[in-house]
Design an enzyme around this catalytic site. Structure first.
Site, short mmCIF file in Angstrom:
data_model
loop_
_atom_site.label_atom_id
_atom_site.label_comp_id
_atom_site.label_asym_id
_atom_site.label_seq_id
_atom_site.Cartn_x
_atom_site.Cartn_y
_atom_site.Cartn_z
N HIS A 141 6.69 2.16 19.35
CA HIS A 141 5.65 2.55 18.38
C HIS A 141 5.82 4.02 17.94
O HIS A 141 4.96 4.87 18.19
CB HIS A 141 4.25 2.32 18.94
CG HIS A 141 3.21 2.16 17.87
ND1 HIS A 141 2.12 1.33 17.97
CD2 HIS A 141 3.11 2.72 16.64
CE1 HIS A 141 1.39 1.39 16.86
NE2 HIS A 141 1.97 2.24 16.03
N SER A 168 1.56 -9.04 -1.77
CA SER A 168 0.31 -8.38 -1.35
C SER A 168 -0.82 -9.30 -1.77
O SER A 168 -0.57 -10.31 -2.43
CB SER A 168 0.18 -7.00 -1.99
OG SER A 168 0.28 -7.12 -3.38
N GLY A 201 0.86 -1.19 0.00
CA GLY A 201 0.00 0.00 0.00
C GLY A 201 0.89 1.24 0.00
O GLY A 201 2.06 1.18 -0.40
N ARG A 202 0.34 2.33 0.51
CA ARG A 202 1.09 3.61 0.49
C ARG A 202 2.44 3.49 1.20
O ARG A 202 3.46 3.92 0.68
CB ARG A 202 0.29 4.70 1.19
CG ARG A 202 -1.02 5.02 0.59
CD ARG A 202 -1.69 6.09 1.45
NE ARG A 202 -3.05 6.32 1.08
CZ ARG A 202 -4.08 5.59 1.53
NH1 ARG A 202 -3.87 4.59 2.37
NH2 ARG A 202 -5.30 5.86 1.15
N ALA A 249 4.18 -2.10 11.40
CA ALA A 249 2.74 -2.09 11.08
C ALA A 249 1.91 -2.29 12.35
O ALA A 249 1.58 -1.32 13.03
CB ALA A 249 2.44 -3.14 10.02
N ARG A 250 1.63 -3.54 12.69
CA ARG A 250 0.92 -3.84 13.93
C ARG A 250 1.53 -5.11 14.52
O ARG A 250 1.82 -6.07 13.79
CB ARG A 250 -0.57 -4.06 13.69
CG ARG A 250 -1.37 -2.79 13.42
CD ARG A 250 -1.48 -1.90 14.67
NE ARG A 250 -2.27 -0.69 14.44
CZ ARG A 250 -1.78 0.48 14.06
NH1 ARG A 250 -0.48 0.62 13.86
NH2 ARG A 250 -2.59 1.51 13.90
N GLU A 308 0.88 -4.29 23.24
CA GLU A 308 1.49 -3.01 23.63
C GLU A 308 0.83 -2.42 24.85
O GLU A 308 -0.40 -2.47 24.93
CB GLU A 308 1.36 -2.01 22.48
CG GLU A 308 2.31 -2.31 21.36
CD GLU A 308 2.12 -1.39 20.17
OE1 GLU A 308 1.57 -0.27 20.34
OE2 GLU A 308 2.50 -1.79 19.08
C1 DGY Z 1 -1.00 4.32 12.51
O1 DGY Z 1 -1.42 5.39 12.08
O2 DGY Z 1 -1.61 3.27 12.32
C2 DGY Z 1 0.28 4.38 13.27
O3 DGY Z 1 0.61 3.16 13.79
C3 DGY Z 1 0.21 5.48 14.31
O4 DGY Z 1 1.48 5.80 14.75
#
Ligand code: DGY
Length: 321
Positions: free
Chosen positions: A287, A179, A158-159, A239-240, A269
């Site tokens: 983060h 992707s 993505g971006r 990312a996450r 987290e």
């Molecule tokens: C988001 O925008 O998803 C980022 O993780 C925030 O820092």
């Protein structure tokens, strides 16, 4: 004189340039603090407001969404929105927005900072100098991995994934990506080659993750996927956290299945797997992906624009469908 400004719940204190605008245009239901609100305080704030700006640590569940009957828009101060029960928001007609674009460069830059720091042992070097134990230059000291010319594997194009790929040009790194769908080569600015997840993990020297967290990407990288990687490879995640099975990653690092990991995000987290901090081959950030004054200010302004649009009866520019 009656204050006709709409009421806004702000779950966290935002950077000062945003606070100035927010205080001018809205009536705050309560003064925001620089800490995560307790779930009860979050719900109470949301119930009193016409609009809200919430952050990625605020878990907005179905119960909260249905309780906050006055609320018209929930502006998530992030691009990711895995903290919000979107199905319930849709069902209740609550508009949810996010902050794409404005944090792309900041997050891509931080990804490179983490990538370079991990491969080149920057944090270990900093600790050595600060400790006073550095005895001078040595031909064998803190030898890291070469980055230039190595193959970069990007999961999620993505971006942010594309912005990370663009930065690879200066490092002469061939880019492979994975992707959901290959992107039509005509719409790509460079020769970035699509690979299946297994091919990408086996081929790349550095793998970086840029997919959103969804049920389909939860633990996308686990024991099996880590075993597909090279023992000399590095894994980067801005990312996450839950996209990687943290326990499996710790095992892979301890047993030399991969060479190192640079993490900005974690499964629970702010808690992290206790072993991660013991490992020299990890670089761990709190983060910081979008943490520049510019990006965090723009994110706030995007939230304000979306709120003003919705309260003014116009479509939200960043509505999550
Ligand atoms: C988001 O925008 O998803 C980022 O993780 C925030 O820092």
């Amino acid at each position: 004189m009656t204050d006709r400004r709409p009421t806004l719940y702000l779950s966290r204190l935002l950077p000062e340039p945003v606070m100035v605008i927010v205080r001018e245009r809205f009536r705050l239901v309560q003064e925001p603090l620089d800490i995560l609100p307790a779930p009860s305080a979050l719900r109470e704030g949301l119930c009193q407001a016409d609009a809200a700006i919430v952050t990625l640590g605020d878990c907005i569940d179905a119960e909260t969404i249905h309780a906050a009957t006055r609320l018209k828009i929930l502006a998530n101060y992030a691009v990711g929105y895995n903290n919000i029960d979107l199905a319930s928001a849709r069902q209740r007609g609550l508009i949810v927005t996010n902050t794409p674009d404005v944090l792309t460069d900041a997050t891509a830059d931080l990804t490179w900072a983490l990538l370079l720091a991990t491969a080149r042992r920057v944090v270990e070097g900093d600790s050595l100098v600060r400790s006073g134990r550095w005895t001078g230059w040595s031909p064998t000291q803190l030898l890291g991995a070469e980055v230039s010319g190595k193959t970069l594997g990007i999961i999620g194009m993505g971006r942010i994934g594309q912005a990370v790929a663009q930065r690879a040009v200066g490092f002469r790194m061939p880019v492979r990506y994975h992707s959901r769908q290959p992107i039509a080569p005509s719409s790509l600015p460079c020769e970035w080659e699509y690979r299946s997840l297994q091919e990408l993990l086996s081929e790349a020297d550095i793998v970086t993750i840029h997919v959103p967290l969804t049920p389909a990407t939860h633990h996308l990288i686990g024991t099996r996927e880590l075993a597909w990687m090279r023992p000399t490879a590095f894994l980067i995640n801005t990312a996450r956290g839950p996209i990687i099975d943290e326990g499996a990653l710790v095992d892979a690092l301890k047993t030399g299945v991969i060479a190192g990991a640079g993490l900005d995000v974690y499964e629970q987290e702010p808690a992290i797997h206790s072993a991660l901090a013991q490992l020299k081959q990890t670089v761990l950030l709190p983060h910081l992906g979008s943490a520049t004054l510019h990006a965090r200010t723009q994110m706030g302004l995007v939230c304000v624009d979306n709120i003003q649009a919705v309260l003014g009866g116009r479509p939200a520019p960043n509505k999550i469908p």
